[in-house]
Design an enzyme around this catalytic site. Sequence first.
Site, PDB file in Angstrom:
ATOM      1  N   LEU A 126       0.840  -1.201   0.000  1.00  0.00           N
ATOM      2  CA  LEU A 126       0.000   0.000   0.000  1.00  0.00           C
ATOM      3  C   LEU A 126       0.874   1.249   0.000  1.00  0.00           C
ATOM      4  CD1 LEU A 126      -3.149   0.680   0.451  1.00  0.00           C
ATOM      5  CD2 LEU A 126      -2.334   1.421   2.680  1.00  0.00           C
ATOM      6  N   HIS A 230       5.041   1.261  13.206  1.00  0.00           N
ATOM      7  CA  HIS A 230       5.661   2.548  12.914  1.00  0.00           C
ATOM      8  C   HIS A 230       4.609   3.642  13.095  1.00  0.00           C
ATOM      9  CE1 HIS A 230       7.389   5.727  10.388  1.00  0.00           C
ATOM     10  NE2 HIS A 230       8.545   5.183  10.718  1.00  0.00           N
TER      11      HIS A 230
END
Length: 344
Positions: A126, A230
Amino acid sequence: MIIIRPIRESDYQVLSDIARESGPGFTSLPENPDLLRRKIERTCDALAAEPCLDGSQGYLFVAEDTDSGEVVGTCGIETAVGLNEPWYHYRIGTAVHASRELNVYNAFRTLDLCNDYTGCAEVCTLYLKPDYRQGSNGRLLSKSRFMFMAEFPERFAERVIAEMRGYSDDQGRSPFWDGLGRHFFSMEYSEADYLTGSGNKVFIAELMPKHSIYLHLLPEAAQEVIGQVHRNTEPARRMLESEGFRFEGYIDIFDAGPTVATRLHDIRSVRDSRYVKARIGAEPPDGDGLFLVSNTKLADFRCTVAPLRPESSSVQIDQRLADALQVNGGEPLRIVPLKARQSS
Ligand SMILES: NC(=[NH2+])NCCC[C@H](N)C(=O)O
């Protein structure tokens, strides 16, 4: 309007730009011309073929801005991972060491290398260009895959996973890699990541630790980031969770990012989406809310987000939307509210 469609050969240059732009850490799109070309070819082949769950088929889609014709992002689905090469995770386990006699009881968390997600479908790859990270673009790009899967479930394994990018600091350093992987691989994280993305995974089997790892023996900094995503991946994780994906105790072998999983038919957008007939009207009626809307075609699959006011068996759309979705009046559309209903 942003529309999602399968990638095609003429998108090579943009895909290559995206591979460069997204940089290291974006495992599945390494800057490798042959590999990128093969990924596009693989999509074209899969779209022209009968479903086959031996791992050979995979799909890449792109997001196109219909005003400019510019491709602004990409997303992918693997139909079944780990069937041609092993697919690796660490499984978080427990080991209890206890002595009744000495009145000592210790439960330790452990990591074991495994291939438990072998044969699962995977949503992956993505990337949305920074200028387009606004509104519902990110959600459209990600969830359009579930609309495709809802339409063609026989093309995908029933279990679906998503590997989320793990924690790294502002300098791009991964404390988990520094505390564990580096000792075994003797290379930078970016190099190991590039090698996996390029389809060269033999080195993993050769270099990975073979025995259980006791977490408490790792540096604190490495322990703390296990299963953490993250910072930029937080929204993606929340979105997948709202679609029904769950963390099951499996993490990435390099950066300890979580893998989330569910069953294809339990994905909210798959379960709650329904068919309506397209009715083309001059004015789009003021919508109740934003919907994911896709056509039901394979090679000409199209998906976008639009404000709609669907009735029980039809929905009115304007000509512009009908053109973007490549449907005529009377043809079926699949729709689902863009966002999960807030549970009160
Ligand atoms: N961040 C990474 N590159 N991890 C490497 C493993 C990724 C994936 N689970 C595989 O087996 O191919």
